[in-house]
Design an enzyme around this catalytic site. Structure first.
Site, PDB file in Angstrom:
ATOM      1  N   GLU B  67       0.810  -1.217   0.000  1.00 55.04           N
ATOM      2  CA  GLU B  67       0.000   0.000   0.000  1.00 55.04           C
ATOM      3  C   GLU B  67       0.842   1.265   0.000  1.00 55.04           C
ATOM      4  O   GLU B  67       0.511   2.250  -0.657  1.00 55.04           O
ATOM      5  CB  GLU B  67      -0.956   0.011   1.198  1.00 55.04           C
ATOM      6  CG  GLU B  67      -2.125  -0.963   1.076  1.00 55.04           C
ATOM      7  CD  GLU B  67      -1.805  -2.386   1.532  1.00 55.04           C
ATOM      8  OE1 GLU B  67      -0.636  -2.636   1.896  1.00 55.04           O
ATOM      9  OE2 GLU B  67      -2.714  -3.233   1.528  1.00 55.04           O
ATOM     10  N   HIS B 136     -11.177  -5.327  10.506  1.00 53.34           N
ATOM     11  CA  HIS B 136     -11.843  -5.229   9.200  1.00 53.34           C
ATOM     12  C   HIS B 136     -13.239  -4.634   9.285  1.00 53.34           C
ATOM     13  O   HIS B 136     -14.079  -4.904   8.430  1.00 53.34           O
ATOM     14  CB  HIS B 136     -11.973  -6.621   8.550  1.00 53.34           C
ATOM     15  CG  HIS B 136     -10.697  -7.220   8.067  1.00 53.34           C
ATOM     16  ND1 HIS B 136      -9.771  -7.768   8.893  1.00 53.34           N
ATOM     17  CD2 HIS B 136     -10.191  -7.372   6.808  1.00 53.34           C
ATOM     18  CE1 HIS B 136      -8.753  -8.238   8.182  1.00 53.34           C
ATOM     19  NE2 HIS B 136      -8.984  -8.004   6.921  1.00 53.34           N
TER      20      HIS B 136
HETATM   21  C1  LIG Z   1      -2.101  -4.695   4.787  1.00 52.99           C
HETATM   22  C2  LIG Z   1      -3.190  -5.489   4.152  1.00 52.99           C
HETATM   23  N1  LIG Z   1      -3.496  -5.286   2.855  1.00 52.99           N
HETATM   24  C3  LIG Z   1      -4.459  -5.987   2.259  1.00 52.99           C
HETATM   25  C4  LIG Z   1      -5.165  -6.923   2.953  1.00 52.99           C
HETATM   26  C5  LIG Z   1      -6.290  -7.709   2.269  1.00 52.99           C
HETATM   27  N2  LIG Z   1      -5.881  -9.096   2.060  1.00 52.99           N
HETATM   28  C6  LIG Z   1      -6.168 -10.062   2.955  1.00 52.99           C
HETATM   29  S1  LIG Z   1      -5.485 -11.521   2.565  1.00 52.99           S
HETATM   30  C7  LIG Z   1      -4.815 -10.878   1.162  1.00 52.99           C
HETATM   31  C8  LIG Z   1      -3.999 -11.743   0.256  1.00 52.99           C
HETATM   32  C9  LIG Z   1      -2.872 -12.354   0.990  1.00 52.99           C
HETATM   33  O1  LIG Z   1      -2.119 -13.121   0.122  1.00 52.99           O
HETATM   34  P1  LIG Z   1      -0.995 -14.050   0.697  1.00 52.99           P
HETATM   35  O2  LIG Z   1      -0.090 -13.260   1.574  1.00 52.99           O
HETATM   36  O3  LIG Z   1      -0.366 -14.748  -0.434  1.00 52.99           O
HETATM   37  O4  LIG Z   1      -1.759 -15.066   1.669  1.00 52.99           O
HETATM   38  P2  LIG Z   1      -2.853 -16.155   1.265  1.00 52.99           P
HETATM   39  O5  LIG Z   1      -4.183 -15.486   1.325  1.00 52.99           O
HETATM   40  O6  LIG Z   1      -2.525 -16.657  -0.071  1.00 52.99           O
HETATM   41  O7  LIG Z   1      -2.728 -17.173   2.333  1.00 52.99           O
HETATM   42  C10 LIG Z   1      -5.117  -9.539   1.017  1.00 52.99           C
HETATM   43  C11 LIG Z   1      -4.677  -8.689  -0.093  1.00 52.99           C
HETATM   44  C12 LIG Z   1      -4.866  -7.089   4.316  1.00 52.99           C
HETATM   45  N3  LIG Z   1      -5.542  -7.923   5.078  1.00 52.99           N
HETATM   46  N4  LIG Z   1      -3.870  -6.370   4.889  1.00 52.99           N
END
Ligand SMILES: Cc1ncc(C[n+]2csc(CCOP(=O)(O)OP(=O)(O)O)c2C)c(N)n1
Ligand SMILES: Cc1ncc(C[n+]2csc(CCOP(=O)(O)OP(=O)(O)O)c2C)c(N)n1
Ligand SMILES: [Mg+2]
Ligand SMILES: [Mg+2]
Lengths: 329, 341, 329, 341
Positions: B67, B136
């Site tokens: 971000e 959230h």
């Molecule tokens: C700082 C932040 N940005 C965006 C999000 C929204 N978000 C939640 S899970 C996710 C994807 C995470 O991907 P990854 O780290 O690969 O974990 P996975 O879901 O594949 O286990 C996002 C963008 C968040 N929770 N926190």
């Protein structure tokens, strides 16, 4: 080709010398009104003052390869880059004096210089300017130009989250972006070895699959060569680079820094190897310029800088109520 | 109240947003959108659905989870003359990018003495009510409203969502555009009437600094924003049955606040209830109370009532979450006590 | 030695299977009250639900090397690590049901599970848990223990500033810290190739001068071996590591994810290579366990999980006013 | 007002902080400090001078410029039973670490149902007045005060600085300890009387949730915090010469606010001026006005006066900076108008 090279070196010399003279003058001016007892808020130039004496090669030997279409973002220590980038020197000085005629009408100050005409900006938050340059590079790419964006940071900033996020974006999107890390060994009082898990930040280029370069010992010629390569690659769409240059911080972190953390012998050794003197000797040795002409050039520089200070000193302060303007356009 | 336009269809909040973005992107090729999962996914809360197919990956850019990187990049892109629209998926995540938002995006125009313009729209989803818990479910209206240099809007109804988003995009200043998840009218969340409403098909603008009187009344003024406006309207209807005539103001603009509309209303009703889905202390209830206590004091006949999330993180479990978010019943109770004073 | 290894593999199998069964049950329970029309806020388990089916090796084959003195931090997708770390399964399930008997008395929910008795925590902010584990590792080192701290993240989190700042600190201070990157190819709808400038995050270890390991194809045995090495090194004071494991996300990012961004054929191919089945076959093939005994073990697992659900289902909800408690101690 | 202790020397704010830290670190070996330039440098604003020599690099840890990293690390260290004190050099930088502060440090105790304790003190320097411009002059009191789960204090005088810092360190909850640069009594900044004051040598505590009446009066209540308390006292003295008797309350605690002390004072004076060195909207002036307009309404005889930094970034140039930060003259003008109503 030789001719361009020689002119470039002269340009670099001029930019470095201008910055040096500008800052040596600032060193004195800054103390006005702060004697006998130093008071950071007093005098014609109040607030923090971060000077870059010793670090000029990082700025000049990179920016010689840029045009006014290329973007530069800098830090809390921005004068050498601003001057090399061609920021209006009068307005910049006036800004530092807090005058209405300044770049930011006195609202920004020394750490917040903005000259959109030459696409220069800087800021007081460590790491904060990196994503801005990435965004400019993105815009350059989107519009199909060959313009590049260069972000200058200190080695301390390479440990901020902003560094990592920005580098990944720039590499992922293959942007015309270059990060120059001015490694002056210190982040205020914290030495590189106490802040950074690798010996130099060009190594970190591997974490983004991009090119990393290391310029040793503050060498303006080597910085010139490496920067040329990185800028050309960026213009050709070959993606971003990290350049780290080992540079020198002659002064304290800011003026008034007691520097109790720093070995006494460090600065004299650095000053011995002054990069401006080194380049001057090179220019003379290689007959790129004569002794007379260099004096001439220097006089011009002194004049230009002196005029900028005069302009600043003789400009008006803003009215207090102007503080309320320019929040929104 | 807004003038009524011709040729309007009923759209959800989400569709109103998308229509605004699409029309503006067609108008101005400098506009592009960056954010997480705004491409094929179409935005977790449906802010960009379908736009990827229409505009392609160059103008609808999925980003890494960086971000500070990509929202910070909007500064450089905007300074270059583009008009970035960036999405912060949940307002709750603002802490990872707050420095870019308030030290850079908000201040650069000022620090440059007006020389740098940053036409950036930061869209972000707010609000709770569906057990998404402490990280959230926040609105954080005041966290943004407190800081100078940002216009902060939080429209409630589809008509305002479209109009204010278009205005935000055309504005040369940075605008934080907060959209409430429940008001998006998404198929997979609670369905509420307020999330569907008439929206003119053509592009139109609604000012970013005007509150809207969504119900006229004379006995008490209730100021709400987004879901709290919806609750206030519900409350007002029930109160009407009991002979209490409430005026309901939909704040819409968190910063700047439309003082005039509020003060004019208080001059008529002499009583104020402020309802907020943000935290109590230093929130909207504080600011509006203060405006009235300093600039409308003579008109005030009774203590101001503040309803907001008590100063606790938002709990997960449904029973507790429902307890902390103000609702129509809380409003009715307060108003009934208040009109007796 | 063989004996320990075999027991470890059985432990890994048990942990993986427990997690899988727990989650397959959760997949169903989660839909209760959300039919015929899916409504995220409805049913006995409201809110977001991120399941880790397919990713079990990352958790079990690492955590088998840990004790309850070692710290684990996890993400929004935390069940497989929580279960492997020995989090109280009843209280965890109750928490997910929003009950008073839950780990957090119903205040935390599925993304916010805290069990300080076994030093487990997780959270909903991508990257947010990494520095917490670094801090635990720092405490471990300060107190002269040989305890380690492990942070699990998704590959998407490796592009956050928190990743970089934390890795630099851990390396700089030579902490007993391990970062496990569960690369399931997706960050919600954004593929690894659209988010990350390198092909795998073990490469990024170079940016911190530490060891990086890559475990291919979700292999529980290879993950076991690599994790053992990394944990031993950390305990011996040899500093932090990054381990990336290529793993599988069988389900959507969260339950209810329409997955329009994902090729239809991807998951069936992954499921073919299910790591739990692979380990089971290995255990049988190598005569580490018999068919009968494995059935037996599985019955125990199903029982334990079923009991946890029963406990959760039959627990009381908190009183609404309890929302006001526990802000401060 | 606090009871006066024996054996007190005059110390500056900075020395009072250092004494508190030193005494507590001697008492409890679990306490350690992390921050930028807090080692040999001794803290840019003198919060830790001399402690590195006394406690060594293990307990006084210089960090890289990685606020999310090291302030986030305080969570894990605290959960392990240590008691980290961390310094964020300027409150202005909070945006680079705000997620750790408000989504983690502030909420984990709650989300864990009280099972995880995080005894963390976050010290941070606030305030302007010396031309450090838009990114280094803010107080941001309300940015922290708005968020649940944090105790936020901002003491003014050396005696309170020491006592409240000790209480903060001993508290098992996270505490944001804001110290004002000008009140540190540093040799290289403006010298003001208020930055030097009597401080008992032994360790003592002062509650984190009590305001302090620093001047009794009957005609008007002025609530200030840190430098605004100092300005209020100056104003009160001049007002006294003109026959106006002002009561001055030093807020000290931003969150929670000591409502009782304020409401009791208003019950006596019936008039309120709030002065803040933070931004106007959604700031301290808003919250305190709202408290009084809702809970002390019957005692209020005149409109509340709010003095704060107008909603602009803090300008660099001295003339403009002085204009935006409230001072004694502004207070005097307001009070004089107010007492006539
Ligand atoms: C700082 C932040 N940005 C965006 C999000 C929204 N978000 C939640 S899970 C996710 C994807 C995470 O991907 P990854 O780290 O690969 O974990 P996975 O879901 O594949 O286990 C996002 C963008 C968040 N929770 N926190
Ligand atoms: C995010 C942030 N953290 C801390 C600071 C305080 N600070 C200002 S300059 C500086 C040191 C910077 O070191 P480096 O990046 O090496 O640049 P140099 O000063 O050596 O040019 C620090 C810690 C800041 N301005 N911003
Ligand atoms: Mg440096
Ligand atoms: Mg992933």
């Amino acid at each position: 080709m030789k001719h361009i090279y020689e002119n470039h070196l002269l340009w670099v010399y001029r930019a470095m010398k201008t910055s040096r003279y500008f800052e040596e003058k600032m060193e004195k001016v800054y103390l006005e009104g702060k004697q006998p007892v130093f008071n950071i808020g007093a005098g014609p130039v109040p607030g923090e003052m971060h000077l870059s004496n010793g670090q000029e090669p990082a700025a000049a030997s990179m920016i010689v390869h840029l045009t006014k279409n290329d973007t530069v973002t800098a830090t809390h220590r921005p004068h050498h880059q601003a001057i090399a980038k061609g920021v209006d020197l009068k307005k910049m000085t006036a800004e530092i004096y807090g005058k209405k005629t300044g770049l930011g009408k006195g609202k920004g100050g020394h750490m917040h210089l903005f000259d959109p005409k030459v696409k220069f900006s800087c800021g007081g938050i460590v790491g904060g300017g990196i994503p801005h340059a990435v965004g400019a590079a993105l815009a350059n790419k989107k519009r199909g130009t060959d313009w590049v964006a260069v972000s200058f940071i200190g080695e301390g900033a390479a440990n901020t989250g902003a560094f990592h996020e920005s580098m990944n974006l720039a590499a992922l999107w293959n942007l015309p972006f270059i990060l120059v890390v001015e490694n002056n060994s210190w982040g205020i009082s914290v030495s590189m070895k106490n802040s950074t898990s690798v010996s130099s930040n060009d190594i970190r280029a591997k974490a983004y699959g991009i090119n990393g370069y290391l310029v040793k010992d503050n060498d303006p010629l080597e910085m010139y060569r490496i920067s040329k390569e990185a800028v050309e690659r960026a213009r050709e769409g070959k993606g971003p680079s990290i350049i780290e240059i080992e540079t020198y911080r002659y002064l304290g972190h800011f003026q008034g820094d007691p520097e109790l953390y720093r070995p006494k012998e460090e600065v004299p050794i650095l000053r011995e190897k002054d990069p401006i003197e080194r380049l001057k000797n090179h220019l003379l040795r290689e007959n790129i310029i004569t002794d007379d002409k260099i004096k001439n050039l220097e006089d011009k520089i002194f004049n230009e800088v002196d005029n900028a200070y005069d302009f600043a000193i003789h400009s008006e302060y803003p009215e207090p109520e102007e503080a309320l303007e320019d929040v929104f356009c | 109240m807004e003038t009524i336009k011709e040729k309007r269809k009923k759209l959800t909040g989400s569709k109103a947003m998308i229509q605004a973005l699409e029309q503006e992107m067609n108008r101005d090729s400098n506009i592009f959108i960056m954010g997480e999962d705004i491409g094929k996914y179409g935005g977790i809360f449906g802010s960009t659905t379908g736009l990827y197919d229409k505009f392609g990956s160059d103008r609808i850019m999925d980003t890494p989870i960086s971000e500070t990187g990509f929202i910070g990049a909007s500064v450089g892109a905007a300074a270059e003359g583009l008009r970035p629209v960036v999405e912060l998926m949940f307002a709750d995540f603002h802490g990872v990018v707050m420095d870019q938002i308030y030290n850079h995006i908000a201040k650069i125009h000022y620090m440059s003495g007006g020389n740098v313009k940053l036409p950036i729209v930061l869209m972000t989803a707010v609000g709770g009510g569906y057990s998404d818990a402490a990280q959230h479910s926040q609105t954080l209206y005041a966290s943004f409203g407190h800081l100078p240099g940002l216009k902060v809007v939080a429209p409630t109804f589809p008509h305002d969502i479209k109009g204010m988003l278009i205005t935000a995009i055309r504005d040369d200043n940075p605008v934080i555009f907060m959209f409430h998840k429940t008001l998006q009218g998404l198929g997979w969340m609670d369905q509420i009437d307020a999330s569907l409403g008439p929206v003119p098909e053509e592009a139109y603008t609604i000012p970013l600094d005007k509150a809207n009187i969504v119900r006229e009344g004379k006995d008490v003024t209730i100021v709400g924003v987004q879901m709290m406006t919806v609750e206030a309207l519900k409350a007002a209807e029930k109160l009407a049955e009991q002979g209490i005539d409430a005026e309901v103001i939909d704040l819409r603009s968190i910063k700047p606040i439309d003082k005039e509309t509020i003060l004019t209303s208080i001059a008529k009703t002499n009583r104020l209830v402020v309802v907020d889905e943000d935290y109590y202390s230093y929130g909207i209830t504080a600011e509006i109370s203060a405006i009235v206590a300093s600039e409308g004091f003579k008109d005030l006949k009774a203590p101001i009532v503040r309803l907001a999330i008590p100063d606790v993180p938002i709990p997960y479990s449904r029973v507790m979450e429902k307890f902390v978010i103000p609702n129509a019943d809380n409003i009715i109770d307060s108003v009934k006590k208040l009109v007796k004073i």
